[in-house]
Structure formats: structure tokens, C-alpha cells
Design an enzyme around this catalytic site. Structure first.
Site, short mmCIF file in Angstrom:
data_model
loop_
_atom_site.label_atom_id
_atom_site.label_comp_id
_atom_site.label_asym_id
_atom_site.label_seq_id
_atom_site.Cartn_x
_atom_site.Cartn_y
_atom_site.Cartn_z
CB ALA A 66 45.27 10.34 -13.68
CB SER A 67 49.65 13.01 -12.53
OG SER A 67 50.67 13.69 -12.58
CB CYS A 73 59.08 2.65 -18.68
SG CYS A 73 58.72 4.12 -19.32
CD GLU A 75 61.48 -0.84 -21.07
OE1 GLU A 75 61.45 -0.71 -22.15
OE2 GLU A 75 60.63 -0.31 -20.31
CB CYS A 115 63.70 2.52 -20.33
SG CYS A 115 62.27 2.77 -19.57
#
Length: 160
Positions: A66-67, A73, A75, A115
Site C-alpha cells: 500500500a506504500s 519488481c 526482476e 530493474c
């Protein structure tokens, strides 16, 4: 002033079915990982599978929070796990797939900027390129022989 031309070379497969068998199996692992993604906010799930030099396959998926800045990600989840569990083993290849719960993704979806920078760190560390294959849920698959094709002016430790 001098103008400099930077070129990137990518290979495009028309579909998943056109991939070599060893890449298909890695992409299938990425697809499984995508299904396990925790993406309740964006409804955009990403899966990654990393093949290591010792033939281990490590997977990761996006993990939202939520933050928003607290998420991670797919990767980076995969390569950081690989780095923590197999610190001296080279990453040979990555397969990435992304999909939305709102619409079908058919265009190849490359890694985000953060990434790309993280993958670049591992290429520099291991002094060897990492093959990267990426796709949406279906459709074309793009192959890059190295992160350098996706981030040609990489920031690395040589600047520090």
C-alpha cells in the site's frame, strides 16, 4: 560538438512457440511466477525466471505494498534472491512476462528503469552479459543479448 549514435540490437520472436526449447521452459517458469504475483493495487502481475550457471532456476514476481515505494519488481526479487543464495554463480539468462487483470497484454514488456539498473549491476559484477527475454501474456517475445542493449549508458561502480 560531435554527434554520437548509439544502437541496440534485439531479436524478436513472433510468438512463444518460436522460442528455443530451453528458453520456453524458462519462460514457463516465469509465467508460473507471474500467476503468484501479489499485485492488488496495480492489477499488473509480472513474473521472472533466472537461469544460473549451475543450472538452478530462481523465480520472482512483483510484490506490491500500500506504500508504493515499499514494493519490489519481479526482476529484482529474482536476481536479489539469486545473489543472496548463489553469490558467486553467474546469471546466464532471464525470462520475463507481464500481464494485466484489466486487459490482455500482447506487446513485449521490458524491465523498468530500476530493474535495468539492478540487472546492469549483476552484469558488471560477473563480467558477463545476461540474455533477457521479455513478453506480455501472449504475442511477440523480444530477446536482448545483454542489458547493455536496454540501458546503453549504464551507471556502474567505475563512476564512484
Amino acid at each position: 560538438m560531435k554527434e554520437v549514435k548509439i544502437e541496440s540490437f534485439l531479436q524478436v520472436y513472433e510468438s512463444f512457440d518460436e522460442l528455443p526449447e530451453h528458453v520456453k521452459s524458462l519462460m514457463q517458469e516465469a509465467m508460473k511466477a507471474r500467476e503468484r504475483a501479489y499485485a492488488p493495487y496495480s492489477n499488473f502481475s509480472v513474473g521472472a525466471a533466472v537461469l544460473l550457471e549451475n543450472d538452478e532456476v530462481v523465480t520472482g514476481n512483483n510484490q506490491e505494498n500500500a506504500s508504493y515505494p515499499s514494493g519490489l519488481c519481479a526482476e529484482r526479487t529474482a536476481i536479489y534472491y539469486a545473489g543472496s543464495q548463489f553469490p558467486d554463480v553467474k546469471i546466464m539468462r532471464m525470462a520475463l512476462t507481464a500481464g494485466s487483470r484489466k486487459k490482455q497484454t500482447v506487446a513485449p514488456i521490458p524491465p523498468c528503469g530500476a530493474c535495468r539498473q539492478a540487472i546492469a549491476e549483476y552484469e558488471v559484477k560477473q563480467e558477463a552479459p545476461i540474455e533477457i527475454y521479455f513478453m506480455g501474456e501472449t504475442g511477440k517475445v523480444v530477446k536482448s543479448d545483454s542489458l547493455a542493449n536496454l540501458l546503453p549508458l549504464v551507471f556502474d561502480k567505475s563512476f564512484l
